[in-house]
Design a protein around this motif. Structure first.
Motif, PDB file in Angstrom:
ATOM      1  N   GLY A 110     -10.906   1.703  -3.818  1.00 31.89           N
ATOM      2  CA  GLY A 110     -10.533   1.261  -2.567  1.00 31.89           C
ATOM      3  C   GLY A 110      -9.439   0.439  -2.498  1.00 31.89           C
ATOM      4  N   VAL A 111      -9.179  -0.446  -3.662  1.00 30.05           N
ATOM      5  CA  VAL A 111      -8.086  -1.380  -3.891  1.00 30.05           C
ATOM      6  C   VAL A 111      -6.829  -0.659  -3.827  1.00 30.05           C
ATOM      7  CG1 VAL A 111      -7.158  -3.441  -4.786  1.00 30.05           C
ATOM      8  CG2 VAL A 111      -9.502  -3.398  -4.465  1.00 30.05           C
ATOM      9  N   THR A 171      -6.398   2.486  -2.887  1.00 27.46           N
ATOM     10  CA  THR A 171      -6.253   3.214  -1.502  1.00 27.46           C
ATOM     11  C   THR A 171      -5.668   2.228  -0.693  1.00 27.46           C
ATOM     12  OG1 THR A 171      -8.121   4.197  -2.119  1.00 27.46           O
ATOM     13  CG2 THR A 171      -7.483   4.304   0.251  1.00 27.46           C
ATOM     14  N   SER A 172      -6.108   0.910  -0.573  1.00 25.27           N
ATOM     15  CA  SER A 172      -5.288   0.030   0.289  1.00 25.27           C
ATOM     16  C   SER A 172      -3.549  -0.084  -0.008  1.00 25.27           C
ATOM     17  CB  SER A 172      -6.014  -1.392   0.223  1.00 25.27           C
ATOM     18  OG  SER A 172      -7.374  -1.281   1.227  1.00 25.27           O
TER      19      SER A 172
END
Lengths: 157, 148
Positions: A62-63, A65-66
């Motif tokens: 998710g990091v 993705t961000s």
């Protein structure tokens, strides 16, 4: 690094600073390192609270993705003639190999097509060199997504 | 099996949802919560926190945060359903943003579409007040560790 090659250097500088200062980007500790040509680079340092697998210490996907989403948005700003609001339409990430625990992750993005309504981007995440990537991301952004500006441009006194 | 997976299995068997989330540092940072719906299916939720915002003028949740929330939901859903001996490794992730995430609780639920020996395919859907109006839909492939 300069903003000289941007479609509008003032817009890129302001939007670049805006995008890394958004609350979630601050939470993750994103740093805007600058833009070469029209390709911006961001960095996120490894932190214990960004880990996705405590057995290995590897940063959560998710990091990635961000940082892909944010760096790609800055690359769109590098192609803006004037201030505009954009929103991510879709995003795909290929995780080429696990990030190395303890090492900073860099992301460099490029807007390779600025169409009238849609912007198309691609990005790579890496530790030491973009030639040895850990993730690859492609995204599309809707231009003029909201009449409400993302940035309140202050009147010069 | 790693200590982490042994701990995870024990927490799952005892349905200690909050501790399952707490075991994944980034899930804890986002503020993810999880439980079961009326059918016993895992339901993930993310109450609104200012630190997760990506557009301060609307305001709206950060797109990357929504992606991380969905990816994490898929990962925990697979682990919860005992599909892998170790934490599955994400191979690719594709996300379509359909509506902006408002300053409200965001929900997510997953469906394992295909479960192979080595790879699993998962669909993930996120919504706020109305499930028929999804905020985002995503799909992901994970590499499994099945010991076979």
């Amino acid at each position: 690094m300069s903003h000289a090659d941007a479609a509008n250097p003032e817009v890129l500088k302001a939007m670049g600073e805006l995008f890394v200062s958004l609350p979630h980007c601050r939470t993750l500790g994103f740093e805007y390192l600058g833009t070469v040509g029209r390709k911006p680079t961001l960095r996120v340092q490894w932190r214990e609270d960004l880990v996705g697998n405590p057995a290995t210490g590897v940063v959560h996907g998710g990091v990635i993705t961000s940082i892909v989403d944010t760096t790609s948005a800055v690359s769109v700003a590098a192609n803006m003639q004037g201030y505009e609001t954009i929103a991510t339409l879709d995003l795909r990430i290929d995780y080429l190999k696990a990030a190395t625990p303890g090492k900073a992750i860099y992301c460099t993005a490029e807007c390779y097509r600025m169409a009238s309504q849609i912007a198309f981007t691609r990005a790579v995440c890496y530790h030491d060199s973009p030639d040895d990537p850990i993730a690859h991301g492609v995204a599309t952004f809707m231009r003029g997504s909201n009449p409400k500006p993302m940035l309140q441009v202050e009147e010069k006194p | 099996m790693s200590d982490f997976m042994q701990t995870f299995d024990r927490l799952r068997d005892e349905k200690r949802f909050a501790e399952v989330i707490a075991a994944v540092p980034y899930a804890r940072l986002m503020g993810v919560e999880c439980g079961e719906d009326a059918n016993g299916e895992l339901l993930f939720s993310l109450p609104f926190y200012e630190r997760n915002v990506g557009n301060t003028t609307l305001p709206a949740l950060h797109g990357g945060l929504i992606g991380g929330f969905l990816e994490n939901a898929a990962l925990l859903h697979l682990m919860w359903n005992r599909e892998s001996l170790e934490a599955p490794k994400i191979v690719d992730f594709s996300l379509d943003y359909l509506r902006s995430g408002k300053a409200q609780t965001l929900y997510a639920q997953c469906e394992i579409t295909k479960q192979g020996k080595r790879v699993a395919h998962v669909l993930i859907e996120a919504w706020q007040e109305d499930r028929k109006k999804p905020v985002a839909v995503a799909r992901a492939h994970f590499l499994l560790s099945t010991g076979s």
